[in-house]
Design an enzyme around this catalytic site. Structure first.
Site, PDB file in Angstrom:
ATOM      1  N   PRO A   1      -3.373   8.116  -1.979  1.00 40.00           N
ATOM      2  CG  PRO A   1      -2.750   7.656  -0.023  1.00 40.00           C
ATOM      3  CD  PRO A   1      -3.644   7.351  -1.127  1.00 40.00           C
ATOM      4  CB  CYS A   2       0.765   6.180  -5.091  1.00 40.10           C
ATOM      5  SG  CYS A   2       0.075   7.686  -6.569  1.00 40.10           S
TER       6      CYS A   2
END
Length: 219
Positions: free
Chosen positions: A188-189
């Site tokens: 989850p950047c």
């Protein structure tokens, strides 16, 4: 020498017979049975896997942020790509960097597709998939390994991520690691923002980043 054959001796495979081209053309123009085609593809997929001829399996799935390309190696999910990245170019890059033995094999990505569907349906907050991070190296991979530590619905700044990985001065390098993350959504950047709270960049575009953050905030 003249051809004295009558219709009873006509051979449809003989190019001298006028019916032969028509027969061949009819065969080529016959409709393809989708179920039969799918069955043949499944057989090809199974045979390729059994013979060790498939190094990368891929498929595409629909999502609220557009069609996503999913690719996996025997080690795990190796790539998630947005349509804006050009799926054909992504596959070409995988062939060049990992292996040219790539086959569309949806069944190999069933678990990834299911977990993504659960995520977008507010039924999953963390992915439990084996991952192959071989497309990243060094510091970039280190950052990407730590990204799942940011909880669902939470955010961190690039500065905070730099501190999290033990290198407080590497803020710009953290930004690069997020921008080149080969497994967006799953890793989850999108939860990493600028220090002032603005979005920063995102491999899938700012609209996709906003949609993911809004989805998690609404849970």
């Amino acid at each position: 020498m003249s051809d004295t054959r009558d219709d009873t001796t006509r051979d449809p495979r003989d190019p001298r017979d006028t019916d032969a081209p028509l027969t061949s053309l009819a065969a080529l123009s016959a409709p393809v049975d989708p179920e039969k085609l799918a069955m043949l593809h499944r057989r090809l997929e199974a045979a390729a896997q059994a013979e060790g001829l498939m190094d990368i399996a891929y498929t595409t799935v629909d999502s609220p942020v557009g069609k996503l390309l999913l690719a996996a190696t025997p080690q795990g999910l190796v790539r998630v790509a947005f349509a804006s990245e050009n799926h054909d170019q992504v596959l070409e890059a995988l062939a060049a960097k990992l292996s040219p033995r790539i086959l569309r094999a949806p069944q190999q990505l069933d678990a990834a597709a299911r977990e993504l569907d659960e995520y977008f349906g507010h039924r999953r907050q963390r992915f439990d998939l084996p991952l192959d991070l071989s497309l990243s190296r060094g510091f970039r991979q280190l950052v990407q390994r730590h990204l799942p530590e940011i909880g669902y619905g939470q955010t961190r700044s690039y500065k905070e991520m730099a501190e999290m990985v033990g290198n407080p001065k590497a803020v710009r390098a953290v930004g690069t690691a997020c921008a080149t993350n080969p497994l967006p959504v799953v890793v989850p950047c999108h939860r990493v923002l600028r220090t002032d709270g603005t979005l920063g960049g995102y491999i899938g575009g700012l609209a996709a980043k906003t949609a993911l953050l809004d989805l998690e905030a609404a849970a």
